[in-house]
Design an enzyme around this catalytic site. Structure first.
Site, short mmCIF file in Angstrom:
data_model
loop_
_atom_site.label_atom_id
_atom_site.label_comp_id
_atom_site.label_asym_id
_atom_site.label_seq_id
_atom_site.Cartn_x
_atom_site.Cartn_y
_atom_site.Cartn_z
N SER A 6 0.95 -1.05 0.03
CA SER A 6 0.01 0.06 0.04
C SER A 6 0.97 1.18 -0.07
O SER A 6 1.70 1.35 1.00
CB SER A 6 -0.91 0.02 1.23
OG SER A 6 -1.68 1.25 1.26
N HIS A 31 -1.31 -1.37 -4.05
CA HIS A 31 -2.73 -0.93 -3.51
C HIS A 31 -2.57 0.54 -3.39
O HIS A 31 -1.55 1.16 -2.89
CB HIS A 31 -2.54 -1.66 -2.17
CG HIS A 31 -3.90 -1.52 -1.45
ND1 HIS A 31 -5.26 -2.21 -1.75
CD2 HIS A 31 -4.52 -0.52 -0.51
CE1 HIS A 31 -6.10 -1.72 -0.97
NE2 HIS A 31 -5.82 -0.74 -0.25
N ASP A 33 -4.91 3.99 -1.96
CA ASP A 33 -5.81 3.98 -1.14
C ASP A 33 -6.31 5.30 -1.74
O ASP A 33 -5.69 6.36 -1.63
CB ASP A 33 -5.48 4.32 0.18
CG ASP A 33 -5.32 2.57 0.93
OD1 ASP A 33 -6.29 2.05 0.93
OD2 ASP A 33 -4.18 2.70 1.62
N MET A 35 -8.88 8.46 -0.48
CA MET A 35 -9.96 8.71 0.80
C MET A 35 -10.34 10.19 0.31
O MET A 35 -9.64 11.11 -0.31
CB MET A 35 -8.68 8.92 1.91
CG MET A 35 -7.92 7.64 2.23
SD MET A 35 -6.77 8.07 3.56
CE MET A 35 -6.11 6.33 3.86
N HIS A 65 -8.51 1.32 -3.84
CA HIS A 65 -9.58 1.05 -2.80
C HIS A 65 -10.18 2.28 -2.48
O HIS A 65 -9.29 3.29 -1.96
CB HIS A 65 -8.47 0.63 -1.61
CG HIS A 65 -9.38 0.50 -0.26
ND1 HIS A 65 -8.77 0.17 0.81
CD2 HIS A 65 -10.56 0.53 -0.29
CE1 HIS A 65 -9.57 0.08 1.71
NE2 HIS A 65 -10.93 0.37 1.22
N MET A 67 -11.86 4.57 -0.68
CA MET A 67 -12.64 4.84 0.84
C MET A 67 -13.34 6.23 0.54
O MET A 67 -13.11 7.15 1.06
CB MET A 67 -11.43 4.88 1.72
CG MET A 67 -11.21 3.52 1.97
SD MET A 67 -9.74 3.37 3.07
CE MET A 67 -8.43 3.67 1.93
N MET A 136 -11.55 -5.07 5.94
CA MET A 136 -10.73 -4.23 6.61
C MET A 136 -10.29 -4.63 7.80
O MET A 136 -11.29 -5.27 8.75
CB MET A 136 -11.47 -2.86 6.89
CG MET A 136 -11.58 -2.05 5.60
SD MET A 136 -10.17 -1.50 4.80
CE MET A 136 -9.12 -0.83 6.03
N ASP A 170 -6.86 -5.78 4.77
CA ASP A 170 -5.99 -4.59 4.67
C ASP A 170 -6.02 -3.84 6.06
O ASP A 170 -7.24 -3.68 6.60
CB ASP A 170 -6.81 -3.71 3.68
CG ASP A 170 -6.37 -2.23 3.57
OD1 ASP A 170 -5.28 -1.97 3.86
OD2 ASP A 170 -6.86 -1.45 2.66
C1 DX5 Z 1 -5.85 2.04 5.89
C2 DX5 Z 1 -5.63 1.66 4.35
C3 DX5 Z 1 -4.58 0.76 4.11
C4 DX5 Z 1 -3.31 1.29 4.79
C5 DX5 Z 1 -2.60 0.14 5.33
O1 DX5 Z 1 -7.10 2.69 5.76
O2 DX5 Z 1 -6.77 1.13 3.55
O3 DX5 Z 1 -4.19 0.23 2.65
O4 DX5 Z 1 -2.20 1.61 3.78
O5 DX5 Z 1 -1.34 0.28 5.86
P1 DX5 Z 1 -0.60 -0.74 7.05
O6 DX5 Z 1 -0.36 -1.92 6.15
O7 DX5 Z 1 0.57 -0.01 7.46
O8 DX5 Z 1 -1.61 -1.07 8.07
ZN ZN Z 2 -6.42 0.15 1.38
#
Ligand code: DX5
Ligand code: ZN
Length: 211
Positions: A6, A31, A33, A35, A65, A67, A136, A170
């Site tokens: 990620s 990956h 993210d 947001m 992903h 969010m 999650m 994740d």
């Molecule tokens: C959290 C994200 C993850 C995050 C995971 O909300 O969706 O993808 O980057 O990070 P680690 O592996 O450090 O927990």
């Molecule tokens: Zn994620």
């Protein structure tokens, strides 16, 4: 098992160098993210980064992903930008089945994510529309949080319900809990802190692949 580092844990000012390091180590996916500061209390990347990553690393599958609230407005944008997997959240309150089918119609894998408080049973009707379920294992929004082992039961629930598609976890996934996740049927391990912070990502990825 596959691995999806990620980029939230990458050095933003050295993104190309850090992603290349993951590619050299033999990563399966990357990956990303997205947001929106509404669905969760943080803000991250835009489709422009997905596009730039796809241009620079055309052979690297991008696991995006979302969010965010109202993802329907952005599905085409992220597909056009080069996503290989596009994941929406079950909690958005929209017609998730229709959105998942819209993603599939673009030739992109459709993912459905559930926060820790969302039970597997609540997405039973959506499972035929999902190529992947992203469980999650922390509250979404921030990297570096502690893995919630209660979520292993959710992986079991999904398999018990007859779900045969990909399972991804994740949040807080690391070398020490990866074998346990695999034992509960996991296919794809998202690893932010653990992989970008690893002194030897190739050795770690080889170990994940061997699970
Ligand atoms: C959290 C994200 C993850 C995050 C995971 O909300 O969706 O993808 O980057 O990070 P680690 O592996 O450090 O927990
Ligand atoms: Zn994620």
């Amino acid at each position: 098992m596959m691995v999806a580092p990620s980029i939230l844990a990458a050095d933003m000012l050295n993104m190309e160098r850090d992603v290349q390091r993951m590619v050299d180590a033999g990563t399966d996916w990357l990956h990303v993210d997205i947001m929106d500061a509404h669905f969760i209390p943080n803000l991250s990347y835009s489709p422009a980064l997905v596009k730039a990553l796809h241009k620079r690393f055309p052979d690297l599958p991008l696991d995006v992903h979302l969010m965010m609230d109202n993802p329907e407005k952005y599905l085409d944008v992220f597909c056009d930008a080069g996503a290989s997997v596009l994941t929406i959240h079950a909690e958005i309150g929209a017609d998730a089945a229709a959105l998942l089918e819209k993603i599939r119609a673009r030739g992109v894998k459709a993912g459905l994510s559930v926060k820790p408080g969302t039970p597997a049973e609540s997405i039973r009707h959506l499972l035929p529309h999902a190529d992947m379920v992203l469980v999650m294992t922390v509250e979404p929004g921030f990297g570096g949080q502690k893995f919630n082992a209660d979520m292993l039961g959710k992986l079991d629930d999904l398999r018990r319900m007859g779900y045969t598609g990909l399972l991804e976890a994740d949040g807080g996934v690391c070398m020490s809990n990866a074998p346990l996740l695999r034992a509960h049927g996991l296919d794809v391990a998202v690893m932010g802190t653990a992989m970008f912070g690893s002194p030897d990502p190739k050795a770690d990825m080889d170990a994940i692949h061997a699970l």
